[in-house]
Design a protein around this motif. Structure first.
Motif, short mmCIF file in Angstrom:
data_model
loop_
_atom_site.label_atom_id
_atom_site.label_comp_id
_atom_site.label_asym_id
_atom_site.label_seq_id
_atom_site.Cartn_x
_atom_site.Cartn_y
_atom_site.Cartn_z
N ILE A 9 -10.35 3.28 3.82
CA ILE A 9 -10.02 1.98 3.26
C ILE A 9 -9.87 0.94 4.37
O ILE A 9 -10.32 -0.19 4.24
N TRP A 10 -9.23 1.33 5.48
CA TRP A 10 -9.02 0.37 6.57
C TRP A 10 -10.33 -0.22 7.04
O TRP A 10 -10.48 -1.43 7.20
N VAL A 11 -11.31 0.64 7.28
CA VAL A 11 -12.60 0.17 7.77
C VAL A 11 -13.33 -0.62 6.70
O VAL A 11 -13.88 -1.70 6.94
N LEU A 12 -13.33 -0.12 5.46
CA LEU A 12 -14.12 -0.74 4.41
C LEU A 12 -13.60 -2.08 3.99
O LEU A 12 -14.37 -2.94 3.54
N ALA A 13 -12.29 -2.31 4.11
CA ALA A 13 -11.78 -3.65 3.79
C ALA A 13 -12.44 -4.67 4.70
O ALA A 13 -12.82 -5.77 4.27
N GLY A 14 -12.61 -4.33 5.96
CA GLY A 14 -13.29 -5.23 6.88
C GLY A 14 -14.76 -5.37 6.56
O GLY A 14 -15.33 -6.46 6.64
N GLY A 305 3.46 5.41 4.98
CA GLY A 305 4.11 4.91 6.19
C GLY A 305 3.25 4.97 7.42
O GLY A 305 3.54 4.30 8.42
N VAL A 306 2.16 5.75 7.39
CA VAL A 306 1.29 5.89 8.56
C VAL A 306 -0.13 5.41 8.25
O VAL A 306 -0.69 4.59 8.96
N THR A 307 -0.72 5.92 7.18
CA THR A 307 -2.15 5.71 6.93
C THR A 307 -2.44 4.41 6.19
O THR A 307 -3.34 3.67 6.57
N THR A 308 -1.72 4.13 5.12
CA THR A 308 -1.98 2.94 4.30
C THR A 308 -0.77 2.03 4.38
O THR A 308 -0.07 1.78 3.40
N GLN A 309 -0.52 1.52 5.56
CA GLN A 309 0.68 0.73 5.80
C GLN A 309 0.57 -0.64 5.13
O GLN A 309 -0.43 -1.32 5.25
N ASN A 310 1.64 -1.02 4.43
CA ASN A 310 1.71 -2.36 3.86
C ASN A 310 3.16 -2.71 3.56
O ASN A 310 3.99 -1.84 3.31
N PHE A 311 3.44 -4.01 3.63
CA PHE A 311 4.75 -4.50 3.22
C PHE A 311 4.69 -4.83 1.73
O PHE A 311 4.89 -5.96 1.31
N GLY A 312 4.41 -3.80 0.95
CA GLY A 312 4.23 -3.95 -0.48
C GLY A 312 5.52 -3.80 -1.25
O GLY A 312 6.61 -3.73 -0.67
N PRO A 313 5.42 -3.70 -2.58
CA PRO A 313 6.63 -3.73 -3.41
C PRO A 313 7.59 -2.59 -3.17
O PRO A 313 8.81 -2.79 -3.20
N THR A 314 7.08 -1.38 -2.91
CA THR A 314 8.02 -0.28 -2.71
C THR A 314 8.74 -0.37 -1.38
O THR A 314 9.93 -0.05 -1.28
N SER A 395 11.03 14.40 -3.52
CA SER A 395 11.80 14.98 -4.63
C SER A 395 12.70 16.13 -4.19
O SER A 395 13.65 16.47 -4.89
N ASP A 396 12.41 16.73 -3.03
CA ASP A 396 13.31 17.77 -2.51
C ASP A 396 14.15 17.26 -1.34
O ASP A 396 14.69 18.05 -0.56
N GLY A 397 14.26 15.94 -1.18
CA GLY A 397 15.19 15.36 -0.23
C GLY A 397 14.69 15.17 1.18
O GLY A 397 15.46 14.80 2.08
N GLN A 398 13.39 15.38 1.42
CA GLN A 398 12.85 15.22 2.77
C GLN A 398 12.46 13.76 3.01
O GLN A 398 12.00 13.07 2.10
N PRO A 399 12.60 13.27 4.25
CA PRO A 399 12.25 11.87 4.52
C PRO A 399 10.75 11.65 4.49
O PRO A 399 9.95 12.56 4.72
N GLY A 400 10.37 10.38 4.22
CA GLY A 400 8.97 10.02 4.28
C GLY A 400 8.46 10.03 5.70
O GLY A 400 9.18 10.33 6.66
N SER A 401 7.19 9.65 5.88
CA SER A 401 6.56 9.76 7.19
C SER A 401 7.01 8.67 8.15
O SER A 401 6.76 8.77 9.35
N ALA A 402 7.65 7.61 7.66
CA ALA A 402 8.17 6.54 8.51
C ALA A 402 9.47 6.05 7.88
O ALA A 402 9.79 6.39 6.73
N ILE A 403 10.21 5.21 8.61
CA ILE A 403 11.53 4.82 8.11
C ILE A 403 11.64 3.35 7.75
O ILE A 403 12.74 2.87 7.49
N GLU A 404 10.54 2.62 7.72
CA GLU A 404 10.57 1.27 7.17
C GLU A 404 9.46 1.10 6.15
O GLU A 404 9.72 0.86 4.98
#
Length: 533
Positions: A9-14, A305-314, A395-404
């Motif tokens: 997606i990153w490349v194709l958007a460009g 948090g790593v691959t499809t980074q965005n300051f989106g709604p979630t 769902s089992d309490g593990q953190p996501g791939s990034a913290i923001e």
């Protein structure tokens, strides 16, 4: 959507940005002219699938260089993110959310229903939605019969491309649906129009409604069956859902009663194999792209948090709901202070949970300790209750791939909504069985651990409006719902800070739609301003 497709997606958007070029309507920056030519790109048969990823990518990504880049000129990247713009305009303008960062451009006016045509959030959403239209149009140009004939594409690949084209047309129909809902009109462009600085004609709600309906009805037979497509790619159920949403709001949009059609498509969705997630809150966690939430979410906007980074709604909701610098953002899988209490809920929202039959409901995620229910000053972030619906923990309490920037996908269409739409369409005269409608509402209550089942004689439109708030809050439905129920403009229902008053005041009916951004009017003389602006 699998990992390979997400990364492309990153490349194709460009790529698509370069192919569509710069248009006056969009103020979009073209990509690097040295990067690709369409003849080079589509020489690889796999590029037809990758090109489709670029069209989907506009829902999540804002540019080609990470979450901080934007291909819409003059705007903060977050302001121009598709899902965030949709969320801002449906939620911050309603009784479900208040944003305490008063200096963020455009948000103060949304909180107070005092926006004008210069509002940057409106400009960002208008431009982002029309960028989706441009990307879809360019993909359709590059996959036309003539283009495929010229490249000698064989029959087996053409069968796949037919499905891809149907999805691109779905994404274009989705974009025009958002224009119908938000602005009541749009510059109308298809793949048959010129590329570049083309000043598109204006289509009003009636003409856009007709186009969206006919487009969806035409492409549905070509789409993949429900639950048979890659995750985050549209299937028949997504198209049925979009039709159902269009028909549910047809009285608002085009003064037509289409509730029977809405109910019909809701029933098809409900019978299609999608299932309610046993744990309601798993729909809003970092692994909601996986089972069992995957079988309830019909169409998401992806975030990673790593691959499809965005300051989106979630990312906004999870960081914003932390509540204050002292709160433990780690409970939601983000930094300890989150975004310092940016998001709260008005008192009227909180009272729905506290005064109804929802106080013991798991959907009641209100955090009330050491806080008051009212918000006497929007900038006072420690007033007003906050919520804990969304999380960057799995769902089992593990953190996501990034913290923001979070891993939690945004469920634009979810099966539970079809349940409530069926019940509402039934009550509005759309047919169906009362017992079935009541059963769907009670299925959602039972899933939430709510022992207060609704009796058939208690199922009313007022109850449905409350049920929609309780089930779907912060999922970008509320403004649309309040308009459809006649509770948005006027003074029938006033909530805190409506119209700029702490106690809420009536607002004019012209605010049922947003103004066309001043920059878009200046770029395209075919566009006209909505009344009252």
């Amino acid at each position: 959507m699998n990992t390979l497709l997400i990364k492309r997606i990153w490349v194709l958007a460009g790529v698509l940005l370069f192919l569509v070029g710069c248009t006056n309507d969009l103020d979009v920056e073209p990509g690097d002219p040295e990067a690709f030519l369409d003849t080079d790109f589509y020489a690889d048969p796999a590029s037809y699938r990758s090109g489709l990823a670029g069209v989907y990518g506009n829902l999540s990504l804002t540019g080609t260089d990470g979450a901080g880049s934007s291909n819409i000129q003059g705007l903060d990247a977050g302001t121009s993110q598709y899902g965030r713009g949709w969320w801002n305009l449906q939620e911050l303008t309603s009784d479900e959310a208040i944003w305490s960062w008063e200096n963020d451009p455009g948000l103060r006016e949304l909180n107070r229903n005092t926006w004008n045509a210069d509002n940057v959030v409106l400009r960002g959403m208008f431009g982002r939605v029309m960028t989706s239209v441009s990307f879809a149009n360019e993909y359709l140009r590059q996959t036309s019969d003539a283009a495929l004939d010229g490249r000698g594409v064989d029959a087996s690949l053409r069968a796949d491309i037919a499905e891809y084209r149907a999805e691109a047309r779905f994404l274009r129909a989705l974009a025009y649906y958002h224009m119908v809902d938000l602005f009541g009109k749009a510059p109308f462009v298809t793949e048959n129009d010129p590329v570049g600085a083309f000043q598109a004609p204006e289509y009003n709600r009636e003409r856009l409604f007709e186009f969206i309906e006919s487009e969806l009805l035409e492409i549905i037979p070509q789409m993949v069956d429900p639950l048979q497509n890659e995750y985050a790619r549209a299937d028949k159920a997504a198209a049925w859902m979009l039709l159902a949403k269009l028909y549910l709001n047809a009285e608002v949009y085009v003064n037509q009663d289409r509730y029977a059609d809405c109910l019909q498509y809701c029933q098809q969705i409900i019978n299609s194999g999608y299932e309610l997630t046993p744990n309601y809150l798993n729909n809003f966690k970092a692994d909601n792209n996986d089972q069992p939430a995957r079988n309830e979410i019909i169409f998401p906007i992806i975030s990673d948090g790593v691959t499809t980074q965005n300051f989106g709604p979630t990312t906004v909701m999870i960081n914003g709901q932390v509540g204050s610098q002292e709160a433990n953002g780690g409970n939601f899988g983000v930094n300890a202070g989150g975004w310092s209490g940016a998001l709260r809920v008005p008192s009227e929202f909180s009272e729905t949970f506290q005064n109804g039959n929802y106080n013991i409901d798991v959907r009641n995620t209100l955090i009330t300790e050491d806080r008051i229910i009212n918000i006497p000053d929007v900038s006072q972030r420690d007033t007003g209750f906050i919520i804990a619906k969304w999380s960057n923990l799995t769902s089992d309490g593990q953190p996501g791939s990034a913290i923001e920037i979070v891993d939690t996908d945004f469920p634009m269409f979810r099966l539970a909504d079809a349940y409530l739409m069926f019940a509402e369409a039934h009550l509005r005269g759309g047919g169906g069985d009362l017992g079935t409608a009541v059963g769907y509402v009670n299925d959602l209550r039972a899933r939430a651990g709510n022992p207060n089942a609704v009796a058939a004689n208690r199922l009313t439109l007022d109850l449905i409006l409350n049920e929609r708030l309780v089930e779907l809050y912060w999922e970008a439905h509320r403004r649309q719902d309040l308009i459809r129920f006649g509770r948005y403009t006027g003074g029938t229902y006033n909530w805190s800070w409506k119209g700029g008053s702490a106690n809420g005041i009536a607002i004019d009916a012209t605010r049922d739609v947003f103004p066309i951004p001043a920059a878009s009017l200046a770029a395209n003389p075919n566009l006209t301003q909505n009344p009252g602006y």
